[in-house]
Enzyme design. Structure first.
Site, PDB file in Angstrom:
ATOM      1  N   VAL A  12       0.825  -1.209   0.000  1.00 41.08           N
ATOM      2  CA  VAL A  12       0.000   0.000   0.000  1.00 41.08           C
ATOM      3  C   VAL A  12       0.863   1.265   0.000  1.00 41.08           C
ATOM      4  CG1 VAL A  12      -1.640   1.332   1.398  1.00 41.08           C
ATOM      5  CG2 VAL A  12      -2.018  -1.094   0.995  1.00 41.08           C
ATOM      6  N   LEU A 251     -18.011 -14.268  -7.090  1.00 42.66           N
ATOM      7  CA  LEU A 251     -18.843 -15.476  -7.027  1.00 42.66           C
ATOM      8  C   LEU A 251     -18.105 -16.639  -7.705  1.00 42.66           C
ATOM      9  CD1 LEU A 251     -22.523 -14.298  -7.679  1.00 42.66           C
ATOM     10  CD2 LEU A 251     -21.483 -14.995  -5.515  1.00 42.66           C
ATOM     11  N   GLY A 254     -14.196 -22.017  -5.296  1.00 49.18           N
ATOM     12  CA  GLY A 254     -12.853 -22.563  -5.431  1.00 49.18           C
ATOM     13  C   GLY A 254     -12.306 -23.064  -4.118  1.00 49.18           C
ATOM     14  N   CYS A 261      -5.395  -9.841   3.699  1.00 53.80           N
ATOM     15  CA  CYS A 261      -6.448  -8.939   4.170  1.00 53.80           C
ATOM     16  C   CYS A 261      -7.826  -9.563   4.385  1.00 53.80           C
ATOM     17  CB  CYS A 261      -6.530  -7.746   3.244  1.00 53.80           C
ATOM     18  SG  CYS A 261      -5.040  -6.738   3.409  1.00 53.80           S
TER      19      CYS A 261
HETATM   20  P1  NAD Z   1       3.243  -4.666   4.127  1.00 53.76           P
HETATM   21  O1  NAD Z   1       3.555  -5.607   5.207  1.00 53.76           O
HETATM   22  O2  NAD Z   1       3.471  -5.050   2.705  1.00 53.76           O
HETATM   23  O3  NAD Z   1       4.052  -3.305   4.353  1.00 53.76           O
HETATM   24  C1  NAD Z   1       4.113  -2.601   5.564  1.00 53.76           C
HETATM   25  C2  NAD Z   1       5.446  -1.860   5.602  1.00 53.76           C
HETATM   26  O4  NAD Z   1       5.468  -0.994   6.738  1.00 53.76           O
HETATM   27  C3  NAD Z   1       6.650  -2.798   5.745  1.00 53.76           C
HETATM   28  O5  NAD Z   1       7.559  -2.585   4.676  1.00 53.76           O
HETATM   29  C4  NAD Z   1       7.270  -2.398   7.092  1.00 53.76           C
HETATM   30  O6  NAD Z   1       8.675  -2.514   7.115  1.00 53.76           O
HETATM   31  C5  NAD Z   1       6.812  -0.955   7.219  1.00 53.76           C
HETATM   32  N1  NAD Z   1       6.827  -0.390   8.575  1.00 53.76           N
HETATM   33  C6  NAD Z   1       6.375  -0.948   9.725  1.00 53.76           C
HETATM   34  N2  NAD Z   1       6.534  -0.087  10.749  1.00 53.76           N
HETATM   35  C7  NAD Z   1       7.090   1.031  10.246  1.00 53.76           C
HETATM   36  C8  NAD Z   1       7.471   2.292  10.801  1.00 53.76           C
HETATM   37  N3  NAD Z   1       7.321   2.566  12.106  1.00 53.76           N
HETATM   38  N4  NAD Z   1       8.022   3.217   9.998  1.00 53.76           N
HETATM   39  C9  NAD Z   1       8.192   2.948   8.681  1.00 53.76           C
HETATM   40  N5  NAD Z   1       7.845   1.794   8.093  1.00 53.76           N
HETATM   41  C10 NAD Z   1       7.284   0.845   8.851  1.00 53.76           C
HETATM   42  O7  NAD Z   1       1.739  -4.229   4.348  1.00 53.76           O
HETATM   43  P2  NAD Z   1       0.677  -3.794   3.237  1.00 53.76           P
HETATM   44  O8  NAD Z   1       0.177  -4.997   2.542  1.00 53.76           O
HETATM   45  O9  NAD Z   1       1.210  -2.655   2.454  1.00 53.76           O
HETATM   46  O10 NAD Z   1      -0.523  -3.293   4.187  1.00 53.76           O
HETATM   47  C11 NAD Z   1      -0.427  -2.086   4.894  1.00 53.76           C
HETATM   48  C12 NAD Z   1      -1.794  -1.752   5.440  1.00 53.76           C
HETATM   49  O11 NAD Z   1      -2.709  -1.522   4.369  1.00 53.76           O
HETATM   50  C13 NAD Z   1      -2.427  -2.847   6.290  1.00 53.76           C
HETATM   51  O12 NAD Z   1      -3.205  -2.241   7.280  1.00 53.76           O
HETATM   52  C14 NAD Z   1      -3.336  -3.578   5.306  1.00 53.76           C
HETATM   53  O13 NAD Z   1      -4.405  -4.218   5.955  1.00 53.76           O
HETATM   54  C15 NAD Z   1      -3.811  -2.434   4.447  1.00 53.76           C
HETATM   55  N6  NAD Z   1      -4.181  -2.787   3.081  1.00 53.76           N
HETATM   56  C16 NAD Z   1      -3.433  -3.696   2.385  1.00 53.76           C
HETATM   57  C17 NAD Z   1      -3.773  -3.995   1.060  1.00 53.76           C
HETATM   58  C18 NAD Z   1      -3.001  -5.004   0.261  1.00 53.76           C
HETATM   59  O14 NAD Z   1      -3.476  -5.385  -0.810  1.00 53.76           O
HETATM   60  N7  NAD Z   1      -1.851  -5.495   0.704  1.00 53.76           N
HETATM   61  C19 NAD Z   1      -4.843  -3.315   0.451  1.00 53.76           C
HETATM   62  C20 NAD Z   1      -5.563  -2.374   1.199  1.00 53.76           C
HETATM   63  C21 NAD Z   1      -5.223  -2.109   2.511  1.00 53.76           C
HETATM   64  C1  UGA Z   2      -8.735  -7.616  -1.160  1.00 53.12           C
HETATM   65  C2  UGA Z   2      -9.855  -6.680  -1.621  1.00 53.12           C
HETATM   66  O1  UGA Z   2     -10.367  -7.156  -2.873  1.00 53.12           O
HETATM   67  C3  UGA Z   2      -9.319  -5.251  -1.804  1.00 53.12           C
HETATM   68  O2  UGA Z   2     -10.385  -4.374  -2.149  1.00 53.12           O
HETATM   69  C4  UGA Z   2      -8.702  -4.805  -0.482  1.00 53.12           C
HETATM   70  O3  UGA Z   2      -8.143  -3.500  -0.614  1.00 53.12           O
HETATM   71  C5  UGA Z   2      -7.617  -5.773  -0.084  1.00 53.12           C
HETATM   72  O4  UGA Z   2      -8.175  -7.105   0.037  1.00 53.12           O
HETATM   73  C6  UGA Z   2      -7.024  -5.433   1.239  1.00 53.12           C
HETATM   74  O5  UGA Z   2      -7.663  -4.867   2.096  1.00 53.12           O
HETATM   75  O6  UGA Z   2      -5.857  -5.778   1.366  1.00 53.12           O
HETATM   76  P1  UGA Z   2      -6.685  -8.836  -2.312  1.00 53.12           P
HETATM   77  O7  UGA Z   2      -6.433  -9.437  -0.980  1.00 53.12           O
HETATM   78  O8  UGA Z   2      -5.543  -8.266  -3.070  1.00 53.12           O
HETATM   79  O9  UGA Z   2      -7.763  -7.654  -2.197  1.00 53.12           O
HETATM   80  O10 UGA Z   2      -7.317  -9.969  -3.220  1.00 53.12           O
HETATM   81  P2  UGA Z   2      -8.754 -10.303  -3.829  1.00 53.12           P
HETATM   82  O11 UGA Z   2      -8.732 -10.071  -5.280  1.00 53.12           O
HETATM   83  O12 UGA Z   2      -9.836  -9.665  -3.058  1.00 53.12           O
HETATM   84  O13 UGA Z   2      -8.797 -11.884  -3.577  1.00 53.12           O
HETATM   85  C7  UGA Z   2      -8.771 -12.385  -2.241  1.00 53.12           C
HETATM   86  C8  UGA Z   2      -8.890 -13.880  -2.245  1.00 53.12           C
HETATM   87  O14 UGA Z   2     -10.198 -14.292  -2.620  1.00 53.12           O
HETATM   88  C9  UGA Z   2      -7.947 -14.597  -3.225  1.00 53.12           C
HETATM   89  O15 UGA Z   2      -7.411 -15.741  -2.605  1.00 53.12           O
HETATM   90  C10 UGA Z   2      -8.851 -14.986  -4.373  1.00 53.12           C
HETATM   91  O16 UGA Z   2      -8.392 -16.104  -5.077  1.00 53.12           O
HETATM   92  C11 UGA Z   2     -10.135 -15.279  -3.635  1.00 53.12           C
HETATM   93  N1  UGA Z   2     -11.357 -15.159  -4.474  1.00 53.12           N
HETATM   94  C12 UGA Z   2     -11.679 -13.975  -5.042  1.00 53.12           C
HETATM   95  C13 UGA Z   2     -12.185 -16.262  -4.625  1.00 53.12           C
HETATM   96  O17 UGA Z   2     -11.916 -17.355  -4.097  1.00 53.12           O
HETATM   97  N2  UGA Z   2     -13.331 -16.124  -5.380  1.00 53.12           N
HETATM   98  C14 UGA Z   2     -13.670 -14.956  -5.956  1.00 53.12           C
HETATM   99  O18 UGA Z   2     -14.737 -14.906  -6.610  1.00 53.12           O
HETATM  100  C15 UGA Z   2     -12.831 -13.853  -5.787  1.00 53.12           C
END
Ligand code: NAD
Ligand code: UGA
Length: 457
Positions: A12, A251, A254, A261
């Site tokens: 993110v 939908l 699988g 997340c």
């Molecule tokens: P991530 O684990 O990939 O990255 C988090 C980063 O934060 C790491 O690189 C870590 O080293 C760094 N970090 C931790 N503490 C720190 C600090 N004090 N100062 C600077 N850097 C620091 O996590 P992510 O997947 O990017 O997720 C981040 C947040 O966003 C989570 O709350 C997650 O739920 C949310 N989110 C994730 C996704 C996704 O698809 N991965 C999508 C939407 C929201």
């Molecule tokens: C999900 C949400 O889709 C994002 O909107 C959100 O920002 C993110 O989580 C987050 O908060 O991190 P992501 O985890 O990247 O995104 O993946 P998805 O595309 O949502 O798929 C999640 C899981 O559901 C996968 O394992 C996928 O294979 C599975 N899936 C998805 C199914 O089994 N069936 C489906 O119809 C769709």
């Protein structure tokens, strides 16, 4: 154009930093992971995310994007600070340790001019208010400095596209000026804007992920019924999905949902309900159904093979979904563990995540990137992730590599007729009437985790 500090350079944070830089802002991205920042300074992105590396490189070259491990190297008076650190589960609850640490470092560094501080990490309702109070306390400020909630909805594998083309932008703030300022940052993005209070914004994020998880578990449970009544869940999903009130997305029946997340946020929402004296029955069952999906596939395979002990199985797809190397909570991991528990010899295969998975399995599972090599001498292959590389496989060649051509399609992504033409016994999810599964050797907890039960023999 604005000066922006982004804390956290994960999926993110890095996407947020690169995309805001692409919009013309000057962005400094801070991460405590020295190795990650070392790579980023050389223009190398250490995670697999399409479009991201060239975007990072382009904006570094233009001087709009920089990386550091120390917040003190950044502008002490930025216009905005985005907190994008991880919020993993600790037990059943979201662990806010990284968020606290980020805010503590900010409080000691930010100049009195007061940047707009924004939380993009997924956090429980009330966190923005709590962090606002912490900032004010630590800085001995007279009033409370508002902290804005701006949750992120990007998907891995499509992160850059999703950031630039979101379905909606949610801004939760107690201060209208702060909300307007954050909204203005997104002026180049064409998406509905919802302004609300911070707790509602925070809960919109958790509820959205919990709803997506619910949709997936719903269709997976319907898939089981399809198997019993001889119906086809892929056609059923199409039939349901044309109703705009339902929609076709999410939908796909699988092997179940995975990733960093959906499992985490569904669990977090459940805990939140319990903490407020509510009964989270719906979400408990969503998690339970999801925990059972890999087991159901293993049961079917065990039945088809007449036992799994000593059988050689290739699991195709280790990432939790295609186009990412993220294996956090990947259904393939549960599948592999269960197959091994029942005595099978398992090989993993993933075009991108194979290396990361080999490391995670500490050498206990051979992980390869070529499906034909992985399938050599196998009694069955199980498709766990629908990578395009697997969907385009030459099924005749694959079958020839195997000692017994059984294909378990855990993503309903391979044409059953083509598989059968190539000589495979095809087993999908909710696509055919199947014999009763073998007796489970494992139990599912309320959280949908597998717990193995001692045999009474
Ligand atoms: P991530 O684990 O990939 O990255 C988090 C980063 O934060 C790491 O690189 C870590 O080293 C760094 N970090 C931790 N503490 C720190 C600090 N004090 N100062 C600077 N850097 C620091 O996590 P992510 O997947 O990017 O997720 C981040 C947040 O966003 C989570 O709350 C997650 O739920 C949310 N989110 C994730 C996704 C996704 O698809 N991965 C999508 C939407 C929201
Ligand atoms: C999900 C949400 O889709 C994002 O909107 C959100 O920002 C993110 O989580 C987050 O908060 O991190 P992501 O985890 O990247 O995104 O993946 P998805 O595309 O949502 O798929 C999640 C899981 O559901 C996968 O394992 C996928 O294979 C599975 N899936 C998805 C199914 O089994 N069936 C489906 O119809 C769709």
């Amino acid at each position: 154009m604005s000066n922006i500090t982004v804390i956290g350079a994960g999926y993110v944070g890095l996407v947020t930093a690169a995309c805001f830089a692409e919009m013309g802002n000057s962005v400094a991205c801070v991460d405590i992971d020295e190795a990650k920042v070392g790579f980023l300074r050389r223009g190398i992105v250490d995670l697999y995310e399409p479009q991201l590396e060239p975007l990072v490189q382009r904006n570094m070259q233009s001087g709009r994007l920089s990386f550091t491990t120390d917040i003190r190297d950044t502008d002490p008076s930025p216009d905005f600070v985005f907190v994008c650190v991880g919020t993993p589960l600790n037990g059943d609850r979201i662990d806010l340790t990284y968020v606290y640490t980020a805010f503590t470092s900010l409080a000691g560094f930010l100049a009195a001019s007061a940047a707009r501080v924004v939380i993009k990490s997924t956090v429980p309702p009330g966190t923005s208010k709590e962090m606002a109070a912490l900032l004010s306390r630590m800085r001995n400020a007279k009033g409370v400095q508002p902290v804005v909630s701006n949750p992120e909805f990007l998907r891995e594998g499509r992160a850059v596209h999703d950031f630039q083309n979101p379905n909606r932008i949610i801004i939760g703030a107690t201060d209208a000026c702060a909300a307007e300022a954050v909204a203005d940052l997104y002026r180049q993005v064409n998406a509905p804007l919802i302004m609300t209070d911070p707790s509602t914004a925070e809960l919109i994020k958790l509820a959205s992920n919990a709803f997506l998880a619910t949709k997936i578990s719903f269709i997976n449970q319907v898939a089981a019924l399809c198997e019993s009544v001889g119906a086809d869940v892929t056609e059923l999903a199409q039939g349901m999905g044309f109703d705009h009130r339902i929609g076709r997305d999410f939908l796909d029946a699988g092997v179940g949902y995975g990733g960093s997340c959906l499992p985490k946020d569904t669990q977090a929402m459940t805990e939140l309900m319990v903490a407020h004296g509510l009964q989270p029955w719906l979400l408990q069952h969503v998690m339970r159904i999801n925990g059972e999906q890999p087991l159901r596939l293993v049961d079917k395979l065990e039945h088809a093979l007449g036992g799994l002990a000593g059988r050689r199985i290739a699991v195709l797809g280790l990432a939790f979904k295609p186009n990412t190397d993220d294996i956090r909570c990947a259904p393939a991991i549960s599948l592999i563990n269960e197959l091994q528990f029942r005595g099978a010899e398992v090989r993993g295969c993933d075009p991108v995540a194979w290396n990361r998975a080999a490391y995670a399995f500490r050498g206990q599972v051979q992980c390869l990137h070529d499906p034909y090599v992985a399938a050599q001498g196998c009694d069955a292959v199980v498709l766990a992730t629908e990578w395009p590389q697997f969907l385009g496989m030459d099924l005749h060649r694959l079958a020839q590599e195997m000692s017994r051509p059984i294909l378990v399609d855990g993503r309903n992504s391979i044409d059953p007729e083509k598989a059968q033409e190539a000589g495979f016994t095809y087993i999908g999810v909710g696509r055919s009437r199947l014999p009763a599964p073998a007796k489970n050797q494992a139990a599912i907890t309320e959280r949908g985790e597998l717990v193995h039960v001692e045999s009474s023999k």
